[in-house]
Write a protein that holds these residues in place. Sequence first.
Motif, PDB file in Angstrom:
ATOM      1  N   PHE A 354       6.942   5.800 -10.528  1.00  0.00           N
ATOM      2  CA  PHE A 354       6.966   5.733  -9.071  1.00  0.00           C
ATOM      3  C   PHE A 354       7.270   4.324  -8.585  1.00  0.00           C
ATOM      4  CE2 PHE A 354       4.591   9.494 -10.009  1.00  0.00           C
ATOM      5  CZ  PHE A 354       4.900  10.372  -8.976  1.00  0.00           C
ATOM      6  N   PHE A 355       7.968   4.255  -7.457  1.00  0.00           N
ATOM      7  CA  PHE A 355       7.994   3.039  -6.673  1.00  0.00           C
ATOM      8  C   PHE A 355       6.999   3.251  -5.526  1.00  0.00           C
ATOM      9  CE2 PHE A 355       9.125   0.381  -3.163  1.00  0.00           C
ATOM     10  CZ  PHE A 355       9.273  -0.845  -3.782  1.00  0.00           C
ATOM     11  N   GLN A 356       6.036   2.477  -5.486  1.00  0.00           N
ATOM     12  CA  GLN A 356       5.588   1.501  -6.439  1.00  0.00           C
ATOM     13  C   GLN A 356       4.087   1.684  -6.653  1.00  0.00           C
ATOM     14  OE1 GLN A 356       5.763  -2.580  -4.868  1.00  0.00           O
ATOM     15  NE2 GLN A 356       5.763  -1.788  -2.775  1.00  0.00           N
ATOM     16  N   TRP A 357       3.442   0.708  -7.347  1.00  0.00           N
ATOM     17  CA  TRP A 357       2.016   0.851  -7.600  1.00  0.00           C
ATOM     18  C   TRP A 357       1.198   0.678  -6.325  1.00  0.00           C
ATOM     19  CZ3 TRP A 357      -1.921   2.736  -9.791  1.00  0.00           C
ATOM     20  CH2 TRP A 357      -3.193   2.188  -9.575  1.00  0.00           C
ATOM     21  N   ARG A 358       1.254  -0.477  -5.740  1.00  0.00           N
ATOM     22  CA  ARG A 358       0.459  -0.774  -4.546  1.00  0.00           C
ATOM     23  C   ARG A 358       1.394  -0.919  -3.348  1.00  0.00           C
ATOM     24  NH1 ARG A 358      -4.549  -3.282  -3.022  1.00  0.00           N
ATOM     25  NH2 ARG A 358      -5.249  -3.411  -5.209  1.00  0.00           N
ATOM     26  N   ALA A 359       1.120  -0.221  -2.267  1.00  0.00           N
ATOM     27  CA  ALA A 359       1.964  -0.281  -1.076  1.00  0.00           C
ATOM     28  C   ALA A 359       2.000  -1.702  -0.522  1.00  0.00           C
ATOM     29  CB  ALA A 359       1.451   0.683  -0.012  1.00  0.00           C
ATOM     30  N   SER A 360       3.195  -2.206  -0.272  1.00  0.00           N
ATOM     31  CA  SER A 360       3.365  -3.564   0.226  1.00  0.00           C
ATOM     32  C   SER A 360       2.828  -3.689   1.651  1.00  0.00           C
ATOM     33  CB  SER A 360       4.843  -3.953   0.224  1.00  0.00           C
ATOM     34  OG  SER A 360       5.385  -3.891  -1.074  1.00  0.00           O
ATOM     35  N   GLU A 365      10.033  -2.896   2.650  1.00  0.00           N
ATOM     36  CA  GLU A 365       9.543  -1.598   2.166  1.00  0.00           C
ATOM     37  C   GLU A 365       8.042  -1.421   2.379  1.00  0.00           C
ATOM     38  OE1 GLU A 365      12.568  -0.274  -1.292  1.00  0.00           O
ATOM     39  OE2 GLU A 365      11.430  -2.062  -1.784  1.00  0.00           O
ATOM     40  N   LYS A 366       7.499  -2.077   3.391  1.00  0.00           N
ATOM     41  CA  LYS A 366       6.055  -2.013   3.584  1.00  0.00           C
ATOM     42  C   LYS A 366       5.571  -0.637   4.016  1.00  0.00           C
ATOM     43  CE  LYS A 366       6.233  -4.103   8.254  1.00  0.00           C
ATOM     44  NZ  LYS A 366       7.681  -4.444   8.222  1.00  0.00           N
ATOM     45  N   TYR A 367       6.474   0.204   4.534  1.00  0.00           N
ATOM     46  CA  TYR A 367       6.069   1.549   4.925  1.00  0.00           C
ATOM     47  C   TYR A 367       6.498   2.605   3.907  1.00  0.00           C
ATOM     48  CZ  TYR A 367       4.819  -0.570   9.356  1.00  0.00           C
ATOM     49  OH  TYR A 367       4.247  -1.353  10.315  1.00  0.00           O
ATOM     50  N   HIS A 368       6.906   2.156   2.742  1.00  0.00           N
ATOM     51  CA  HIS A 368       7.239   3.074   1.650  1.00  0.00           C
ATOM     52  C   HIS A 368       5.948   3.467   0.939  1.00  0.00           C
ATOM     53  CE1 HIS A 368       9.095   4.639  -2.002  1.00  0.00           C
ATOM     54  NE2 HIS A 368      10.294   4.440  -1.502  1.00  0.00           N
ATOM     55  N   SER A 369       5.785   4.759   0.671  1.00  0.00           N
ATOM     56  CA  SER A 369       4.555   5.235   0.027  1.00  0.00           C
ATOM     57  C   SER A 369       4.419   4.671  -1.387  1.00  0.00           C
ATOM     58  CB  SER A 369       4.549   6.762  -0.029  1.00  0.00           C
ATOM     59  OG  SER A 369       5.648   7.244  -0.784  1.00  0.00           O
ATOM     60  N   ALA A 370       3.210   4.708  -1.907  1.00  0.00           N
ATOM     61  CA  ALA A 370       2.922   4.148  -3.228  1.00  0.00           C
ATOM     62  C   ALA A 370       1.771   4.917  -3.859  1.00  0.00           C
ATOM     63  CB  ALA A 370       2.578   2.663  -3.111  1.00  0.00           C
ATOM     64  N   LEU A 371       1.569   4.670  -5.151  1.00  0.00           N
ATOM     65  CA  LEU A 371       0.451   5.323  -5.839  1.00  0.00           C
ATOM     66  C   LEU A 371      -0.878   4.891  -5.251  1.00  0.00           C
ATOM     67  CD1 LEU A 371       1.717   5.078  -9.537  1.00  0.00           C
ATOM     68  CD2 LEU A 371       1.477   7.171  -8.187  1.00  0.00           C
ATOM     69  N   LEU A 372      -1.002   3.602  -4.921  1.00  0.00           N
ATOM     70  CA  LEU A 372      -2.201   3.087  -4.260  1.00  0.00           C
ATOM     71  C   LEU A 372      -1.820   2.766  -2.821  1.00  0.00           C
ATOM     72  CD1 LEU A 372      -5.140   2.151  -4.372  1.00  0.00           C
ATOM     73  CD2 LEU A 372      -4.335  -0.069  -5.207  1.00  0.00           C
ATOM     74  N   PRO A 373      -2.217   3.603  -1.860  1.00  0.00           N
ATOM     75  CA  PRO A 373      -1.721   3.463  -0.491  1.00  0.00           C
ATOM     76  C   PRO A 373      -2.436   2.371   0.285  1.00  0.00           C
ATOM     77  CG  PRO A 373      -3.243   5.293  -0.618  1.00  0.00           C
ATOM     78  CD  PRO A 373      -3.102   4.774  -2.024  1.00  0.00           C
TER      79      PRO A 373
END
Length: 672
Positions: A354-360, A365-373
């Motif tokens: 997944f992109f990415q682990w922790r949401a920036s 891409e700060k509003y791109h979902s992540a494994l750790l939201p």
Amino acid sequence: MPAAAPTLISSLSEGEGLVFGCDYNPEQWDRSVWPEDIRLMREAGVGLVAINIFGWSTINPGEGRWDFSGLDEIIAQLHAAGIRVDLGTGTASPPPWLTTTHPEILPEGIDGTVFHQGGRQAYCPSSPVFRAYAAEVTRRVVERYGSHPAVTLWHVSNELGCHNALCYCETSAGAFRTWLRDRYADDIAALNTAWGTSFWSQRYGSFDEVQVPAQVLSLRNPGQVLDFQRFSSDEQLALYRAEAEIIRAHSDIPVTTNFMVTAHIRALDYWSWTADMDLVANDHYLDRRIANPRQELSFAADLTRGLAGGDPWLLMETSTSAVNWQPVNLAKAPGELTRNVASHVARGADGICFFQWRASTQGAEKYHSALLPHAGTDSDLWRGTVELGRMLESLGEVAGTRVVADAAVLFSWENWWAVENEGRPSEEVRYLDQVHAAHTALADAGIVADIVRPGSDLDDYRLIVVPALHLVRDEEAAVIARAVERGATVLVTFYSGIVDAEDRVRTGGYPGAFRQLLGIRSEEFAPLVPGQSVALSDGSTASVWSERLRTTDAEAIASFVDGPSAGHPAITRRAQGAGEAWYLATQPSPEAYRALVARLADAAGIAAAPGAGPDVDVVRRVGADAAYRFVINHGADPVEVAATGTELLTGSAATGIITVPAGAVRIIKEDV
């Protein structure tokens, strides 16, 4: 390929089954956050982490300045936690100091616009200056970490050509001229013949006169445009090869990069890339801008499997929920992530990352979902991540098995370029739409298909669909004809066989290269206007296209009832050798297309997967000792499917019939 993909991918999980991984950008976070991230990775079951993808400005903050302290530390921490590393070369985007010092590396658009630093991939792919600096970064990274026990995969650049595939600067023009000299054996007369330059007084006296096909006052030369697209794909591949060569000189760890087999990227001909990959990896995100993103996912997964030669492959990037680059970035519905992941695994993926682990919290891409939201661990999103890790763990035994298909769909990036270049009969004919329509019709009819390159061996297939293969070489057409002779059923669709590899129209009547095989001859295209539909004599309706053809020694199965080709055949069939060659001269409705391919599959002796349909995917992966039937219910109602064995996600027995709830996934291990 340099090594067998199942062995390589299993090494990424240390033989534990499917890979569960993610991109991680530790440079975005204070080092005090790293231990907590790694603890949570272990809790979720993450076993592979891609790092240093965009690390150039961190490890090389200025000319001649190097700082590997952060990378040393995070690799050590990941290794201590038993998490494997997919290590990037860091060359995906040049740092600001480089573009400031060397602005000549910046790419140029078709209209002469220079694209500046501030986004990513701010470089001309042909720039020798950029290539030299990228080589130095790659060398430094591989010399430092080439034998590190944590590193199990090398990741060259990132999504090569995503933004800068076509550069029109003078550096690119010079490289294009060099490429053309090689392609045409330094013979300018051969280029003039290939491009038809006697039209509009375009004849060249030397290669020095040739420019890139930048913006002009009229339509551009189609042969020039097509060759520039070929050149541009080759330039991106050259970037990969240069870094891979440096890596392989210092490390025996497998090397790859992430493809972009998806609906909105068409600039790279990945068929020409696969021999350079130690394993095939792809990035895929649901594209909500198209009519059927779920089916596009299935097609992309099947195509990635085709690129891998049928071997298992790695999904290098996907999203847990919304992305950030579409007009409206929709969150995934409950259960949708599970269905997406199951679809990729069903169609050959042995790893899901997944992109990415922790949401920036900053950046584009700060509003791109992540494994750790952003919401943290007290969230349904995080609980979904943990559940996903358990799901992939429960499917570990699927790793290494293969999808077996009796049907094939031919697909070509080169043909995509030719179909959609300027001056064509109808802009309503979009290549990927035609390929998706064929693939969807097969899937809806319960037929799993491989996606193969024109010219590939077709001996394993009983049904072959050839959608809009406008550009085709004689030898590629001959492979299709031989498949019919030996007993295959082939369906060729409209706008196929029209031009050769130089984009030169084949005269004598359409569909050119397939005219004799199909036993038809068309004198004129009669495309339909947007929104127009026509009736066929079999009671179905169609759109997009018609043509005025006649049969020579084929049978008309259905004809146009109305529209510009009224009275002319719309569907034809011709027996040839032990097989049959069918032609489809229009775009049938989804229901009619599904019925047609179901008819052809049945006649070819291909059994539809029980329970499969427009809302239900049924795909099998087969190993030496067991087979695994994936049933993915995308619909709003439960479905019953014939199955006997053990359901892996619930552990329950399947004793003949199982019920798959609405939106659910069931994966049955069958004894073989």
